[in-house]
Design a protein around this motif. Structure first.
Motif, PDB file in Angstrom:
ATOM      1  N   GLU A   1       0.829  -1.195   0.000  1.00 54.01           N
ATOM      2  CA  GLU A   1       0.000   0.000   0.000  1.00 54.01           C
ATOM      3  C   GLU A   1       0.868   1.251   0.000  1.00 54.01           C
ATOM      4  N   SER A   2       0.288   2.326  -0.508  1.00 52.20           N
ATOM      5  CA  SER A   2       0.922   3.641  -0.449  1.00 52.20           C
ATOM      6  C   SER A   2      -0.167   4.698  -0.529  1.00 52.20           C
ATOM      7  N   GLY A   3       0.233   5.944  -0.261  1.00 49.39           N
ATOM      8  CA  GLY A   3      -0.705   7.053  -0.417  1.00 49.39           C
ATOM      9  C   GLY A   3      -1.232   7.628   0.878  1.00 49.39           C
ATOM     10  N   GLY A   4      -0.869   7.023   1.997  1.00 45.04           N
ATOM     11  CA  GLY A   4      -1.313   7.564   3.262  1.00 45.04           C
ATOM     12  C   GLY A   4      -0.613   8.872   3.590  1.00 45.04           C
ATOM     13  N   GLY A   5      -1.074   9.520   4.655  1.00 48.75           N
ATOM     14  CA  GLY A   5      -0.456  10.778   5.068  1.00 48.75           C
ATOM     15  C   GLY A   5      -1.329  11.532   6.040  1.00 48.75           C
ATOM     16  N   LEU A   6      -0.958  12.792   6.239  1.00 53.68           N
ATOM     17  CA  LEU A   6      -1.690  13.678   7.143  1.00 53.68           C
ATOM     18  C   LEU A   6      -2.564  14.617   6.303  1.00 53.68           C
TER      19      LEU A   6
ATOM     20  N   ASP B   1     -11.603   8.762  10.846  1.00 58.84           N
ATOM     21  CA  ASP B   1     -11.018   7.910   9.798  1.00 58.84           C
ATOM     22  C   ASP B   1      -9.538   7.642  10.034  1.00 58.84           C
ATOM     23  N   THR B   2      -8.962   8.268  11.052  1.00 55.59           N
ATOM     24  CA  THR B   2      -7.551   8.065  11.361  1.00 55.59           C
ATOM     25  C   THR B   2      -7.284   6.607  11.728  1.00 55.59           C
ATOM     26  N   ALA B   3      -6.375   5.983  11.000  1.00 52.39           N
ATOM     27  CA  ALA B   3      -6.068   4.561  11.204  1.00 52.39           C
ATOM     28  C   ALA B   3      -4.969   4.139  10.245  1.00 52.39           C
ATOM     29  N   ALA B   4      -4.459   2.939  10.468  1.00 53.59           N
ATOM     30  CA  ALA B   4      -3.628   2.292   9.453  1.00 53.59           C
ATOM     31  C   ALA B   4      -4.560   1.565   8.495  1.00 53.59           C
TER      32      ALA B   4
ATOM     33  N   THR C   1      -0.716   1.394   5.420  1.00 54.78           N
ATOM     34  CA  THR C   1      -0.284   2.778   5.241  1.00 54.78           C
ATOM     35  C   THR C   1      -1.103   3.640   6.199  1.00 54.78           C
ATOM     36  N   GLN C   2      -0.431   4.573   6.870  1.00 52.61           N
ATOM     37  CA  GLN C   2      -1.078   5.360   7.922  1.00 52.61           C
ATOM     38  C   GLN C   2      -1.811   6.566   7.333  1.00 52.61           C
TER      39      GLN C   2
END
Length: 122
Positions: free
Chosen positions: A5-10, A89-92, A116-117
């Motif tokens: 996975e990729s694309g996570g972030g703040l 929705d904050t999660a891994a 992804t976080q």
């Protein structure tokens, strides 16, 4: 099948993110593909899935209308478009592959990515 996975972030509340899940060492073509998430101290929960043969989708109520799952078998890629994000929705976030039609339980999925976080600030 190996999933990454990729694309996570703040992101701020109300914002959007698009997660990707790329498969290697095999094809996702014949698998039901799903997205899960896990917040600290919580169990891993099902979010969405998409069939391989007719691309029928299914979402849990908490994300319905905000998240969109899609796939491209030729590119061996799964996506999760997340709009109108909320702090809850904050999660891994994890992608996973299953051979069972209609699968939503963690135990029904055989292959998992590393996660992804996603962090949504208020």
């Amino acid at each position: 099948v190996q999933l990454v996975e990729s694309g996570g972030g703040l992101v701020q509340s109300g914002g959007s993110l698009r997660l990707s899940c790329v498969a290697s060492r095999g094809s996702i073509m014949n698998y039901i593909m799903g997205w899960f998430r896990q917040a600290p101290g919580q169990e891993r929960e099902f979010i969405a899935r998409i069939n391989w043969f007719n691309e029928t989708t299914y979402y849990t109520d908490s994300v319905k209308g905000r998240f969109t799952i899609s796939r491209d078998n030729a590119k061996n890629t799964l996506w999760l478009q997340m709009d109108s994000l909320k702090p809850d929705d904050t999660a891994a976030y994890y992608c996973a592959a299953s051979v069972y039609e209609g699968a939503y339980a963690v135990r029904a999925y055989d292959y998992w990515g590393q996660g992804t976080q996603v962090t949504v600030s208020s």
